[in-house]
Design an enzyme around this catalytic site. Sequence first.
Site, PDB file in Angstrom:
ATOM      1  CB  SER A   1      32.082  24.222  49.945  1.00 20.60           C
ATOM      2  OG  SER A   1      30.957  23.633  50.567  1.00 20.60           O
TER       3      SER A   1
ATOM      4  CG  ASN B   1      19.115  24.402  47.548  1.00 21.32           C
ATOM      5  OD1 ASN B   1      20.256  23.966  47.659  1.00 21.32           O
ATOM      6  ND2 ASN B   1      18.272  23.986  46.606  1.00 21.32           N
TER       7      ASN B   1
ATOM      8  CB  THR C   1      42.353  71.655  42.192  1.00 24.18           C
ATOM      9  OG1 THR C   1      43.073  72.752  41.647  1.00 24.18           O
ATOM     10  CG2 THR C   1      41.374  72.165  43.243  1.00 24.18           C
ATOM     11  CG  HIS C   2      44.113  70.169  38.269  1.00 22.35           C
ATOM     12  ND1 HIS C   2      43.479  69.525  37.230  1.00 22.35           N
ATOM     13  CD2 HIS C   2      43.334  71.227  38.589  1.00 22.35           C
ATOM     14  CE1 HIS C   2      42.370  70.179  36.919  1.00 22.35           C
ATOM     15  NE2 HIS C   2      42.255  71.215  37.729  1.00 22.35           N
TER      16      HIS C   2
ATOM     17  CB  SER D   1      65.193  50.317  52.724  1.00 21.25           C
ATOM     18  OG  SER D   1      66.118  49.732  51.835  1.00 21.25           O
TER      19      SER D   1
ATOM     20  CE  LYS E   1      62.844  54.474  50.629  1.00 21.88           C
ATOM     21  NZ  LYS E   1      62.931  53.645  49.444  1.00 21.88           N
TER      22      LYS E   1
ATOM     23  CD  GLU F   1      54.524  52.070  49.780  1.00 21.35           C
ATOM     24  OE1 GLU F   1      54.932  51.173  49.029  1.00 21.35           O
ATOM     25  OE2 GLU F   1      55.280  52.783  50.452  1.00 21.35           O
TER      26      GLU F   1
ATOM     27  CE1 TYR G   1      23.299  26.675  46.140  1.00 19.61           C
ATOM     28  CE2 TYR G   1      23.152  24.584  44.976  1.00 19.61           C
ATOM     29  CZ  TYR G   1      23.870  25.483  45.736  1.00 19.61           C
ATOM     30  OH  TYR G   1      25.168  25.189  46.088  1.00 19.61           O
TER      31      TYR G   1
ATOM     32  CD  GLN H   1      30.350  24.234  47.177  1.00 20.60           C
ATOM     33  OE1 GLN H   1      29.438  23.586  47.657  1.00 20.60           O
ATOM     34  NE2 GLN H   1      31.401  23.663  46.630  1.00 20.60           N
TER      35      GLN H   1
HETATM   36  N1  ARG Z   1      27.813  23.799  49.861  1.00 19.71           N
HETATM   37  C1  ARG Z   1      26.665  24.272  49.163  1.00 19.71           C
HETATM   38  C2  ARG Z   1      26.861  25.781  48.873  1.00 19.71           C
HETATM   39  O1  ARG Z   1      27.708  26.340  49.478  1.00 19.71           O
HETATM   40  C3  ARG Z   1      25.453  24.091  49.986  1.00 19.71           C
HETATM   41  C4  ARG Z   1      24.178  23.988  49.208  1.00 19.71           C
HETATM   42  C5  ARG Z   1      24.126  22.735  48.459  1.00 19.71           C
HETATM   43  N2  ARG Z   1      22.841  22.542  47.839  1.00 19.71           N
HETATM   44  C6  ARG Z   1      22.675  21.658  46.868  1.00 19.71           C
HETATM   45  N3  ARG Z   1      21.486  21.579  46.373  1.00 19.71           N
HETATM   46  N4  ARG Z   1      23.652  20.929  46.414  1.00 19.71           N
HETATM   47  O2  ARG Z   1      26.201  26.349  48.054  1.00 19.71           O
END
Ligand code: ARG
Length: 458
Positions: A23, A110, A155-156, A277, A283, A290, A317, A322
Amino acid sequence: MEKMWAGRFEKSLDKTADDFNSSLSFDCKMYKQDILGSIAHATMLSACNVISENESQILIDGLESILSDIENGTLKFDTGAEDIHMFVEAELTKRVGDVGKKLHTARSRNDQVATDFKMYVKDELSSVKTLLLNLIKVVVEKAEENVETIMPGYTHLQRAQPISFAQHLLAYANMFKRDVSRIDDAYARMNYLPLGSSALAGTTYPINRNLTAEKLGFTSYTANSIDGVSDRDFAVDALSALSLIMTHLSRFSEEVILWTSWEFKFLELSDEFSTGSSIMPQKKNSDMAELVRGKTGRVYGDLMAMLTILKGLPLAYNKDMQEDKECVFDAFDTVKACLEVFAPMLATSKVLKENMLLASKKGFINATDCADYLTKKGVPFRTAYKITGTIVGDLIKQNKVLEDLTIEEFKAYSNVFESDVFEAIDLVTCVNKRNSQGGTGFSEVKKQRNDFKTFYQK
Ligand code: ARG
């Protein structure tokens, strides 16, 4: 790179699986929160005699050097690392030697990730709040210049009654004010530190979570270790507050788009906030508005993603969690970008007051006032409504408006009409007389505007 958890494994992780698992590419956004969290943890560990003061100082110095090297660009994130937590810890051990391996005492990734993520969300909420307060200021200043600007209220999407443009703008200021209070509520609710929950069950080390909480600016610590590591309500709270901000910005954007069209011509955006444009030379498009309207869908999607990730997850967890980050990062980046462009776009826009007034003169938006005039002279409201409806019906056929009638012509419909009817149906009078609390009358609008001035200066 050898995994920190390599001990019980005989083979190393498959490359595809390793990439899939990592990650770092996105959670590196939380490097600062991770390092500050670790510094607080190291400080607490020595205060509780889990590690020595000297060891704590070595860890803190190492962590501080990592932080400054990331910020000055000399330390790049190693894409081989599993996540930001592993990256920082590995780098620390590289820098300070074996003492670095003590940092993770009485902690798990965790509770670490829950803490980093919460700190990130808190920081981002504060930035969004600042941007919102700035937008409120812009809206209120625009309102201030337009208390006596008459426009048709709808309104509307049909012309309904004349209003002060300031009243219309201040409706948005109220929405954004509630958005600020939603941020404050979410912030207060999430302000409890997960760190110290450890993997899920707490720890046997004599830690003091109050110390860490105080050092990191949390009100206190999460009351239950399992909840501490499993809870992502705070992310949902944040995303739902962000979604509503986008709802409000999107409604406002839609009006900006309408108002800048040739059909309305109520507003002109400055050149700096409009686009042309490539083919049609005439334009001038409201692309910023938008895009804000379009990006709203994206933020709603982020909220849905978060809710769906959490649905059905067993405690505590799970690696699914993640996936909680990218949607939150995206939503914050999007909302901040929208607020950053919307405020100056509005501030530099020009209100085309004459066109608003011209539009108010069409569409019989003073018909209610005509009926009210008769009612105040003793005609029952339903009867007054019917008389006025008949007049309007006749005038539409003649392509005329109420103000075009002579007093004799009015009297032909009801002899209750006197010459003061012209004053009663005058657009300025129509607006200014609606001085009920919160109404569009000038004095009420000014009162609202004053209340806001003290609000955003807080
Ligand atoms: N990269 C993990 C996350 O974002 C960190 C926690 C990982 N904990 C584990 N028990 N593998 O959630």
